[in-house]
Design a protein around this motif. Sequence first.
Motif, mmCIF file in Angstrom:
data_model
loop_
_atom_site.group_PDB
_atom_site.id
_atom_site.type_symbol
_atom_site.label_atom_id
_atom_site.label_comp_id
_atom_site.label_asym_id
_atom_site.label_seq_id
_atom_site.Cartn_x
_atom_site.Cartn_y
_atom_site.Cartn_z
ATOM 1 N N PRO A 113 15.371 -17.584 -14.729
ATOM 2 C CA PRO A 113 14.743 -16.350 -15.206
ATOM 3 C C PRO A 113 13.602 -15.895 -14.285
ATOM 4 N N ASN A 114 13.036 -16.830 -13.542
ATOM 5 C CA ASN A 114 11.928 -16.519 -12.636
ATOM 6 C C ASN A 114 12.369 -16.087 -11.253
ATOM 7 N N ASP A 115 13.667 -16.140 -10.972
ATOM 8 C CA ASP A 115 14.159 -15.720 -9.654
ATOM 9 C C ASP A 115 13.886 -14.245 -9.428
ATOM 10 N N ASP A 116 13.452 -13.923 -8.234
ATOM 11 C CA ASP A 116 13.324 -12.537 -7.833
ATOM 12 C C ASP A 116 14.720 -11.909 -7.876
ATOM 13 N N LEU A 117 14.806 -10.638 -8.255
ATOM 14 C CA LEU A 117 16.113 -9.983 -8.349
ATOM 15 C C LEU A 117 16.872 -10.008 -7.035
ATOM 16 N N SER A 118 16.165 -9.906 -5.922
ATOM 17 C CA SER A 118 16.859 -9.924 -4.629
ATOM 18 C C SER A 118 17.509 -11.291 -4.386
ATOM 19 N N VAL A 119 16.868 -12.364 -4.819
ATOM 20 C CA VAL A 119 17.438 -13.711 -4.692
ATOM 21 C C VAL A 119 18.684 -13.834 -5.576
ATOM 22 N N ALA A 120 18.581 -13.375 -6.811
ATOM 23 C CA ALA A 120 19.715 -13.431 -7.734
ATOM 24 C C ALA A 120 20.874 -12.574 -7.220
ATOM 25 N N LEU A 121 20.565 -11.413 -6.679
ATOM 26 C CA LEU A 121 21.605 -10.529 -6.150
ATOM 27 C C LEU A 121 22.298 -11.159 -4.946
ATOM 28 N N GLU A 122 21.537 -11.819 -4.099
ATOM 29 C CA GLU A 122 22.151 -12.531 -2.965
ATOM 30 C C GLU A 122 23.053 -13.653 -3.458
ATOM 31 N N ARG A 123 22.645 -14.338 -4.513
ATOM 32 C CA ARG A 123 23.480 -15.400 -5.078
ATOM 33 C C ARG A 123 24.786 -14.812 -5.607
ATOM 34 N N LEU A 156 21.191 -0.785 -13.737
ATOM 35 C CA LEU A 156 20.514 0.021 -14.759
ATOM 36 C C LEU A 156 18.993 -0.107 -14.741
ATOM 37 N N TRP A 157 18.488 -1.311 -14.509
ATOM 38 C CA TRP A 157 17.060 -1.548 -14.693
ATOM 39 C C TRP A 157 16.332 -2.108 -13.472
ATOM 40 N N GLY A 158 17.072 -2.607 -12.486
ATOM 41 C CA GLY A 158 16.426 -3.346 -11.412
ATOM 42 C C GLY A 158 16.221 -2.623 -10.110
ATOM 43 N N LEU A 159 16.498 -1.338 -10.068
ATOM 44 C CA LEU A 159 16.245 -0.572 -8.853
ATOM 45 C C LEU A 159 14.860 0.045 -8.925
ATOM 46 N N GLY A 160 14.335 0.390 -7.808
ATOM 47 C CA GLY A 160 13.043 1.066 -7.816
ATOM 48 C C GLY A 160 11.997 0.336 -7.019
ATOM 49 N N HIS A 161 10.781 0.784 -7.171
ATOM 50 C CA HIS A 161 9.672 0.288 -6.365
ATOM 51 C C HIS A 161 9.496 -1.225 -6.455
ATOM 52 N N TYR A 162 9.570 -1.791 -7.652
ATOM 53 C CA TYR A 162 9.357 -3.225 -7.829
ATOM 54 C C TYR A 162 10.665 -4.018 -7.912
ATOM 55 N N GLY A 163 11.764 -3.345 -7.812
ATOM 56 C CA GLY A 163 13.066 -4.008 -7.923
ATOM 57 C C GLY A 163 13.731 -4.182 -6.571
ATOM 58 N N VAL A 164 15.041 -4.245 -6.591
ATOM 59 C CA VAL A 164 15.790 -4.444 -5.356
ATOM 60 C C VAL A 164 15.988 -3.108 -4.649
ATOM 61 N N LYS A 165 16.193 -3.187 -3.369
ATOM 62 C CA LYS A 165 16.467 -1.998 -2.561
ATOM 63 C C LYS A 165 17.936 -1.614 -2.727
ATOM 64 N N LYS A 166 18.193 -0.322 -2.686
ATOM 65 C CA LYS A 166 19.560 0.177 -2.868
ATOM 66 C C LYS A 166 20.519 -0.415 -1.850
ATOM 67 N N LYS A 167 20.053 -0.582 -0.621
ATOM 68 C CA LYS A 167 20.931 -1.122 0.427
ATOM 69 C C LYS A 167 21.375 -2.548 0.079
ATOM 70 N N LEU A 168 20.474 -3.360 -0.442
ATOM 71 C CA LEU A 168 20.820 -4.724 -0.845
ATOM 72 C C LEU A 168 21.839 -4.699 -1.986
ATOM 73 N N LEU A 169 21.651 -3.787 -2.928
ATOM 74 C CA LEU A 169 22.580 -3.650 -4.042
ATOM 75 C C LEU A 169 23.963 -3.228 -3.557
ATOM 76 N N VAL A 170 24.014 -2.232 -2.701
ATOM 77 C CA VAL A 170 25.295 -1.742 -2.181
ATOM 78 C C VAL A 170 26.004 -2.848 -1.396
ATOM 79 N N ASN A 171 25.271 -3.574 -0.572
ATOM 80 C CA ASN A 171 25.883 -4.661 0.192
ATOM 81 C C ASN A 171 26.428 -5.753 -0.723
ATOM 82 N N ALA A 172 25.684 -6.075 -1.778
ATOM 83 C CA ALA A 172 26.156 -7.077 -2.736
ATOM 84 C C ALA A 172 27.418 -6.594 -3.435
ATOM 85 N N LEU A 173 27.422 -5.344 -3.870
ATOM 86 C CA LEU A 173 28.607 -4.797 -4.537
ATOM 87 C C LEU A 173 29.815 -4.801 -3.609
ATOM 88 N N ARG A 174 29.599 -4.462 -2.359
ATOM 89 C CA ARG A 174 30.709 -4.506 -1.392
ATOM 90 C C ARG A 174 31.265 -5.910 -1.270
#
Length: 175
Positions: A82-92, A121-139
């Motif tokens: 639960p303490n993982d940064d969203l970018s770490v979880a998204l990379e996983r 839905l909730w993790g994008l934005g200034h304090y969340g993950v970057k769109k590019k990281l999200l798009v790359n993960a989805l790909r």
Amino acid sequence: MNARDVMTRPAYTCRLDTTLDEASRFMDENACGTLIVLDGAGRLAGILTDRDLALTIGRTESRPSDVSVVGAMTRNVHTCSPNDDLSVALERMSDAKVRRLPAVDAGGNVQGMLSIDDIVLWGLGHYGVKKKLLVNALRSICASQNPMFETEAVEVCPVTVDLQEFNSAPDDRLR
């Protein structure tokens, strides 16, 4: 932003002895596509997706009420804290090519479920993950399911029809 900030909690769960018909009804009633499977001690034993459920039902001649979740679940489960940064979880998620990670604390207790949907839905934005990281993960995740660049067009059913003959055919030829 951490996983705890956007994950679904409490997570939807079932037990190893839950039958597939019970799991299916529970998913339907709660509009969810994944259940975390818990062992007798309440610890993570696996994960059951609606896809796991459908494929298992399709492979067996047994009734869903006679098959337990333990025979359908995925045992090798990738998790996050639960303490993982969203970018770490998204990379996983990206590395494992999965759309969901049970969030488990240091004691092995399930705290929630983090899905790619939660991040969108909730993790994008200034304090969340970057769109590019999200798009790359989805790909990465989607490419494991549908490697479209490695396939070629296949003619499934080559058929030629003489439309003049078809249009002049008597009605009994079309029955």
